[in-house]
Design an enzyme around this catalytic site. Structure first.
Site, PDB file in Angstrom:
ATOM      1  N   GLU A 125      -9.286  -5.030  -5.665  1.00 17.33           N
ATOM      2  CA  GLU A 125      -8.908  -3.939  -4.776  1.00 17.33           C
ATOM      3  C   GLU A 125      -9.659  -2.659  -5.097  1.00 17.33           C
ATOM      4  O   GLU A 125      -9.969  -2.362  -6.236  1.00 17.33           O
ATOM      5  CB  GLU A 125      -7.402  -3.663  -4.878  1.00 17.33           C
ATOM      6  CG  GLU A 125      -6.539  -4.820  -4.418  1.00 17.33           C
ATOM      7  CD  GLU A 125      -5.098  -4.404  -4.196  1.00 17.33           C
ATOM      8  OE1 GLU A 125      -4.876  -3.380  -3.530  1.00 17.33           O
ATOM      9  OE2 GLU A 125      -4.202  -5.092  -4.699  1.00 17.33           O
ATOM     10  N   SER A 133       0.843  -1.188   0.000  1.00 16.33           N
ATOM     11  CA  SER A 133       0.000   0.000   0.000  1.00 16.33           C
ATOM     12  C   SER A 133       0.888   1.252   0.000  1.00 16.33           C
ATOM     13  O   SER A 133       1.699   1.435  -0.907  1.00 16.33           O
ATOM     14  CB  SER A 133      -0.964  -0.041   1.193  1.00 16.33           C
ATOM     15  OG  SER A 133      -1.959   0.927   1.095  1.00 16.33           O
ATOM     16  N   HIS A 161      -7.600  -5.441  -1.001  1.00 18.85           N
ATOM     17  CA  HIS A 161      -6.355  -4.739  -0.675  1.00 18.85           C
ATOM     18  C   HIS A 161      -5.613  -5.349   0.513  1.00 18.85           C
ATOM     19  O   HIS A 161      -4.427  -5.677   0.397  1.00 18.85           O
ATOM     20  CB  HIS A 161      -6.674  -3.271  -0.407  1.00 18.85           C
ATOM     21  CG  HIS A 161      -5.477  -2.394  -0.274  1.00 18.85           C
ATOM     22  ND1 HIS A 161      -4.598  -2.155  -1.309  1.00 18.85           N
ATOM     23  CD2 HIS A 161      -4.991  -1.698   0.787  1.00 18.85           C
ATOM     24  CE1 HIS A 161      -3.642  -1.339  -0.906  1.00 18.85           C
ATOM     25  NE2 HIS A 161      -3.850  -1.053   0.364  1.00 18.85           N
TER      26      HIS A 161
END
Length: 278
Positions: free
Chosen positions: A219, A161, A261
């Protein structure tokens, strides 16, 4: 990573259980320590059992170490019994230190140190990646590698991320800081123009280090509305494809089927552990 005005996703507030420290691990010895550097950090270490190679162990540095070691299992460690792991976390009992990682993992912009208000998350600061990279390759590395002999030619950096965004920043600005890089679900959306300017400034590398990238096909930005998308993030895929034309990199790109995610942390490790041990 949540939208403006939102409280944030559940995982952003989740406590780090760190169950692996209470489990039998046949391949590695586990420990953790506090490091008085910057805002205060915790290092989570997994050192292979047995005698090290003459040159030292290869080592995988995992950003967001509190979360990364929360997803680590003995079975995953068994995939790379000769690889040392160093989770670089913060002095928190949560998986993520949201405000600090936003500052540390985003690229600087403008004069001076480049730190500025976060344009996406009101109340946070951004732009401290150059300062954090100094800290990561300085006192944090020194503390981690004091625990066991390490081969300096076999260091790998992993980030997820915002950590994945930082991993790309480190690769593009100081490619020699690590031998290999693994960017997982990088937050290209945060300021795509800025990371593209960083890539443009990098030029073509004479000997580009290996880059592994992975992202899920379900995601979306944490806290955003609507169902998960059907396919990997287009902006991320475009950016990774463009890297081949800019600094001469040839990223290995893996799309992880069915993963949202947060799930790409654990989903990436079966790929990354052998990659870092090679």
């Amino acid at each position: 990573m949540q939208g403006a005005g939102r409280v944030g996703p559940d995982h952003a507030r989740k406590a780090a259980a760190l169950r692996i420290f209470g489990q039998p691990v046949a391949t590695h010895r586990l420990s953790q320590m506090a490091v008085n550097a910057g805002p205060g950090h915790r290092l989570f270490l997994a050192v292979p059992r047995g005698a090290p190679p003459v040159a030292g162990w290869p080592i995988l540095y995992l950003l967001d170490g509190n979360a990364a070691f929360d997803f680590l299992t003995p079975d995953l460690l068994a995939l790379a019994p000769g690889l040392m792991l160093a989770g670089v976390g913060y002095d928190t009992d949560r998986q993520f230190a949201r405000e600090q990682r936003t500052l540390d993992f985003t690229a600087p912009e403008g004069p001076g140190d480049g730190i500025r208000p976060d344009p996406v998350h009101p109340g946070r600061m951004a732009g401290g990646a150059a300062l954090f990279l100094d800290r990561l390759t300085g006192p944090l590395r020194q503390a981690a590698e004091a625990a066991a002999p390490v081969d300096p030619a076999r260091r790998t950096l992993w980030g997820h991320s915002f950590g994945g965004l930082f991993t790309l920043y480190a690769l593009l600005t100081r490619p020699g800081a690590f031998a290999r890089y693994a960017a997982i679900s990088p937050s290209i959306w945060w300021d795509e123009g800025l990371i593209r300017r960083v890539a443009d400034s990098a030029g073509r590398m004479a000997a580009p280090p290996p880059l592994l990238a992975a992202l899920g096909d379900r995601e979306k930005r944490s806290g955003s509305d609507g169902p998960p998308p059907d396919g990997p993030a287009p902006a991320t895929m475009r950016f990774l494809a463009d890297l081949r034309d800019r600094p001469g990199l040839s990223p290995q790109v893996h799309v992880l089927p069915g993963l949202v995610h947060i799930e790409t942390i654990a989903g990436s490790l079966p790929l990354v552990l052998p990659f870092a041990a090679a």
